[in-house]
Scaffold this motif. Structure first.
Motif, PDB file in Angstrom:
ATOM      1  N   SER A 153       0.818  -1.209   0.000  1.00  0.00           N
ATOM      2  CA  SER A 153       0.000   0.000   0.000  1.00  0.00           C
ATOM      3  C   SER A 153       0.853   1.262   0.000  1.00  0.00           C
ATOM      4  CB  SER A 153      -0.901   0.008   1.232  1.00  0.00           C
ATOM      5  OG  SER A 153      -0.099   0.214   2.374  1.00  0.00           O
ATOM      6  N   GLY A 154       2.102   1.120   0.386  1.00  0.00           N
ATOM      7  CA  GLY A 154       2.956   2.299   0.484  1.00  0.00           C
ATOM      8  C   GLY A 154       2.695   3.120   1.733  1.00  0.00           C
ATOM      9  N   ILE A 155       1.829   2.632   2.590  1.00  0.00           N
ATOM     10  CA  ILE A 155       1.556   3.339   3.845  1.00  0.00           C
ATOM     11  C   ILE A 155       2.764   3.181   4.781  1.00  0.00           C
ATOM     12  CG2 ILE A 155       0.173   3.251   5.967  1.00  0.00           C
ATOM     13  CD1 ILE A 155      -1.435   4.510   3.856  1.00  0.00           C
ATOM     14  N   ASP A 156       3.197   4.278   5.332  1.00  0.00           N
ATOM     15  CA  ASP A 156       4.324   4.262   6.256  1.00  0.00           C
ATOM     16  C   ASP A 156       3.773   4.018   7.659  1.00  0.00           C
ATOM     17  OD1 ASP A 156       6.764   4.502   7.376  1.00  0.00           O
ATOM     18  OD2 ASP A 156       6.839   6.694   7.286  1.00  0.00           O
ATOM     19  N   LEU A 157       3.692   2.750   8.010  1.00  0.00           N
ATOM     20  CA  LEU A 157       3.009   2.385   9.262  1.00  0.00           C
ATOM     21  C   LEU A 157       3.925   2.532  10.477  1.00  0.00           C
ATOM     22  CD1 LEU A 157       0.934  -0.776   8.348  1.00  0.00           C
ATOM     23  CD2 LEU A 157       0.046   1.334   9.287  1.00  0.00           C
ATOM     24  N   GLU A 158       3.335   2.992  11.521  1.00  0.00           N
ATOM     25  CA  GLU A 158       4.064   3.103  12.785  1.00  0.00           C
ATOM     26  C   GLU A 158       3.361   2.224  13.816  1.00  0.00           C
ATOM     27  OE1 GLU A 158       5.019   6.464  16.189  1.00  0.00           O
ATOM     28  OE2 GLU A 158       4.074   7.068  14.304  1.00  0.00           O
ATOM     29  N   ILE A 159       4.137   1.416  14.522  1.00  0.00           N
ATOM     30  CA  ILE A 159       3.536   0.581  15.567  1.00  0.00           C
ATOM     31  C   ILE A 159       3.343   1.451  16.806  1.00  0.00           C
ATOM     32  CG2 ILE A 159       3.836  -1.451  17.043  1.00  0.00           C
ATOM     33  CD1 ILE A 159       5.654  -2.570  14.784  1.00  0.00           C
ATOM     34  N   LYS A 160       2.106   1.653  17.166  1.00  0.00           N
ATOM     35  CA  LYS A 160       1.790   2.525  18.301  1.00  0.00           C
ATOM     36  C   LYS A 160       1.924   1.794  19.631  1.00  0.00           C
ATOM     37  CE  LYS A 160       0.489   6.306  16.156  1.00  0.00           C
ATOM     38  NZ  LYS A 160       1.190   7.587  16.350  1.00  0.00           N
ATOM     39  N   LYS A 161       1.510   0.516  19.601  1.00  0.00           N
ATOM     40  CA  LYS A 161       1.522  -0.233  20.871  1.00  0.00           C
ATOM     41  C   LYS A 161       1.452  -1.716  20.581  1.00  0.00           C
ATOM     42  CE  LYS A 161      -2.116  -0.132  23.745  1.00  0.00           C
ATOM     43  NZ  LYS A 161      -3.110   0.259  24.733  1.00  0.00           N
ATOM     44  N   ARG A 162       2.113  -2.486  21.417  1.00  0.00           N
ATOM     45  CA  ARG A 162       1.966  -3.943  21.372  1.00  0.00           C
ATOM     46  C   ARG A 162       1.690  -4.403  22.787  1.00  0.00           C
ATOM     47  NH1 ARG A 162       6.391  -6.661  17.287  1.00  0.00           N
ATOM     48  NH2 ARG A 162       7.690  -4.846  17.618  1.00  0.00           N
ATOM     49  N   GLU A 163       0.732  -5.282  22.932  1.00  0.00           N
ATOM     50  CA  GLU A 163       0.464  -5.760  24.290  1.00  0.00           C
ATOM     51  C   GLU A 163       0.050  -7.228  24.290  1.00  0.00           C
ATOM     52  OE1 GLU A 163      -2.664  -3.639  26.237  1.00  0.00           O
ATOM     53  OE2 GLU A 163      -4.012  -3.725  24.523  1.00  0.00           O
ATOM     54  N   ARG A 164       0.514  -7.923  25.323  1.00  0.00           N
ATOM     55  CA  ARG A 164       0.136  -9.322  25.536  1.00  0.00           C
ATOM     56  C   ARG A 164      -1.234  -9.371  26.186  1.00  0.00           C
ATOM     57  NH1 ARG A 164       3.058 -14.197  24.266  1.00  0.00           N
ATOM     58  NH2 ARG A 164       5.199 -13.598  23.875  1.00  0.00           N
TER      59      ARG A 164
ATOM     60  N   GLY B 272      -0.658   4.819  10.097  1.00  0.00           N
ATOM     61  CA  GLY B 272       0.292   5.344   9.126  1.00  0.00           C
ATOM     62  C   GLY B 272      -0.397   6.142   8.053  1.00  0.00           C
ATOM     63  N   GLN B 273       0.421   6.735   7.191  1.00  0.00           N
ATOM     64  CA  GLN B 273      -0.156   7.543   6.119  1.00  0.00           C
ATOM     65  C   GLN B 273       0.754   7.547   4.910  1.00  0.00           C
ATOM     66  OE1 GLN B 273       0.943  12.025   7.321  1.00  0.00           O
ATOM     67  NE2 GLN B 273      -0.531  11.062   8.707  1.00  0.00           N
ATOM     68  N   ASN B 274       0.172   7.978   3.802  1.00  0.00           N
ATOM     69  CA  ASN B 274       0.920   8.133   2.568  1.00  0.00           C
ATOM     70  C   ASN B 274       0.630   9.537   2.047  1.00  0.00           C
ATOM     71  OD1 ASN B 274       1.701   8.199  -0.171  1.00  0.00           O
ATOM     72  ND2 ASN B 274       1.512   5.973  -0.339  1.00  0.00           N
ATOM     73  N   GLN B 275       1.632  10.393   2.125  1.00  0.00           N
ATOM     74  CA  GLN B 275       1.437  11.802   1.746  1.00  0.00           C
ATOM     75  C   GLN B 275       1.211  11.958   0.252  1.00  0.00           C
ATOM     76  OE1 GLN B 275       1.153  14.470   3.592  1.00  0.00           O
ATOM     77  NE2 GLN B 275       1.642  13.618   5.601  1.00  0.00           N
ATOM     78  N   ILE B 276       1.696  11.008  -0.536  1.00  0.00           N
ATOM     79  CA  ILE B 276       1.549  11.103  -1.993  1.00  0.00           C
ATOM     80  C   ILE B 276       0.110  10.781  -2.402  1.00  0.00           C
ATOM     81  CG2 ILE B 276       2.388  10.250  -4.227  1.00  0.00           C
ATOM     82  CD1 ILE B 276       4.497  11.721  -2.523  1.00  0.00           C
ATOM     83  N   THR B 277      -0.381   9.659  -1.881  1.00  0.00           N
ATOM     84  CA  THR B 277      -1.754   9.275  -2.238  1.00  0.00           C
ATOM     85  C   THR B 277      -2.787   9.960  -1.341  1.00  0.00           C
ATOM     86  OG1 THR B 277      -1.582   7.341  -0.806  1.00  0.00           O
ATOM     87  CG2 THR B 277      -1.075   7.013  -3.131  1.00  0.00           C
ATOM     88  N   LYS B 278      -2.300  10.686  -0.360  1.00  0.00           N
ATOM     89  CA  LYS B 278      -3.152  11.448   0.572  1.00  0.00           C
ATOM     90  C   LYS B 278      -4.173  10.545   1.273  1.00  0.00           C
ATOM     91  CE  LYS B 278      -2.632  15.871  -1.837  1.00  0.00           C
ATOM     92  NZ  LYS B 278      -1.260  15.948  -1.326  1.00  0.00           N
ATOM     93  N   GLU B 279      -3.685   9.438   1.762  1.00  0.00           N
ATOM     94  CA  GLU B 279      -4.552   8.552   2.526  1.00  0.00           C
ATOM     95  C   GLU B 279      -3.828   8.048   3.767  1.00  0.00           C
ATOM     96  OE1 GLU B 279      -5.279   6.083  -0.880  1.00  0.00           O
ATOM     97  OE2 GLU B 279      -4.028   4.482  -0.072  1.00  0.00           O
ATOM     98  N   LYS B 280      -4.628   7.592   4.705  1.00  0.00           N
ATOM     99  CA  LYS B 280      -4.038   7.081   5.942  1.00  0.00           C
ATOM    100  C   LYS B 280      -4.784   5.826   6.366  1.00  0.00           C
ATOM    101  CE  LYS B 280      -6.749  10.183   8.910  1.00  0.00           C
ATOM    102  NZ  LYS B 280      -6.694  11.273   9.897  1.00  0.00           N
ATOM    103  N   ALA B 281      -4.155   5.057   7.232  1.00  0.00           N
ATOM    104  CA  ALA B 281      -4.761   3.805   7.688  1.00  0.00           C
ATOM    105  C   ALA B 281      -4.485   3.612   9.167  1.00  0.00           C
ATOM    106  CB  ALA B 281      -4.194   2.626   6.898  1.00  0.00           C
TER     107      ALA B 281
END
Lengths: 216, 113
Positions: free
Chosen positions: A118-129, A144-153
């Motif tokens: 997707s080209g989305i630059d994802l950032e892991i915000k949290k991981r929990e057991r 994350g988001q993609n500034q070129i396609t102007k979308e986020k996920a």
């Protein structure tokens, strides 16, 4: 290799079966299968292909089934108000990315592959057991988001231990950069996951039994 | 490749071994294998006689727009202990089908019905 509907980029033919809750409750199916696709239990849940029981999302969500038997077992999606891409998808996948049977190692690998195409630059915000329905699990929250396609996920992933394997539940919400994420679809995903039961032994459990029968 | 990697522990119990074959050069394959954390050999066959012999690449129409053969075929082949090809399938591998077939082969080898 994964393309298509935007939870994972899924190759091949992905068939979205347009079953709304109304159809679900009427026990209707358009697929020419011997086993009914979904059967309501009368307790707010449905049984899918005599394999899984879960609470489906309300009317307006489209049920998806991968007819090639590949990347996910079943899922739901909903197009939402707003500019493209305004949609949320959630799935149950019995073969999530990676091969490690260790939750932490699997999650490291999983996150490198997830939404890769997707080209989305994802950032892991949290991981929990945590535990999901009595099973050891790991929750991963990503944005994350993609500034070129102007979308986020925004995604929430559960990797869950099931015997010697790891299964997954994944919810991804897509929005234009200018729009806000909404919590409500994630609530439906949560209800789906927390109600998810295996009605019978899955392929791998049955396969293990077959192997043991012949001494392997 | 990743799907086979995930099932390796079961393949091994079924006395099966996985070998991947690619037209890419060894350096590219090494990088590819590392990126997928593959735990089975990946062979480089740039010419590519293996792909042609096993029918993975089409040398019949449809060709690419420049007239060259389609070199992007993906084929799964299972060879039994006697060297006989017993299973061929094009496209993405269906690991559940492959596992079931390997179980059938192992039962056959052991004389189990």
């Amino acid at each position: 290799m994964k393309t298509g509907i935007r939870v994972k980029r899924i190759p091949g033919i992905l068939v979205a079966i347009g079953l709304t809750l109304g159809l679900l409750s009427a026990c209707a199916t358009t697929a020419p299968e011997k086993v009914p696709t979904v059967v309501p239990t009368g307790q707010g849940t449905v049984v899918f292909l005599e394999k899984y029981e879960f609470k489906p999302p309300p009317q307006g969500w489209i049920m998806m089934k991968n007819l090639e038997g590949g990347d996910f077992e079943l899922g739901f999606m909903r197009f939402e108000k707003g500019d493209f891409p305004s949609q949320t998808t959630f799935i149950y996948d019995d073969q999530p990315y990676g091969s490690s049977q260790d939750l932490e190692k699997r999650s490291d690998y999983y996150c490198t592959k997830f939404l890769f195409n997707s080209g989305i630059d994802l950032e892991i915000k949290k991981r929990e057991r945590l535990t999901i329905n009595g099973r050891e699990a790991l929750a991963i929250y990503m944005e994350g988001q993609n500034q070129i396609t102007k979308e986020k996920a925004k995604s929430k992933v559960y990797l869950v231990k099931k015997g010697s394997r790891i299964i997954s539940f994944v919810c991804t919400q897509w929005r234009p950069l200018s729009a806000s994420f909404s919590q409500e679809p994630f609530d439906h995903f949560e209800a789906f996951v927390r109600s998810f039961k295996f009605v019978k032994k899955d392929f791998y459990e049955s396969f293990e039994e077959e192997l043991k029968k012949i001494g392997l | 490749m990743e799907a086979h990697n995930r099932e390796l522990y079961l393949y091994e119990r079924l006395n099966a071994r996985v070998v991947g074959v690619s037209m890419d050069d060894p350096i590219t394959n090494k990088h590819f294998a590392e990126s997928l954390d593959l735990h089975f050999p990946l062979l480089s066959n740039p010419l590519p006689w293996m792909g042609l012999r096993y029918g993975a690449y089409s040398h019949k129409p449809p060709f690419l727009p420049d007239g060259s053969p389609m070199w992007f075929g993906r084929r799964t082949v299972i060879i039994d202990k006697n060297g006989i090809v017993r299973y061929i399938k094009d496209g993405s591998p269906d690991v559940k089908e492959i596992l079931s077939f390997l179980l059938t082969l192992e039962k056959e080898f052991r004389g189990i019905k």
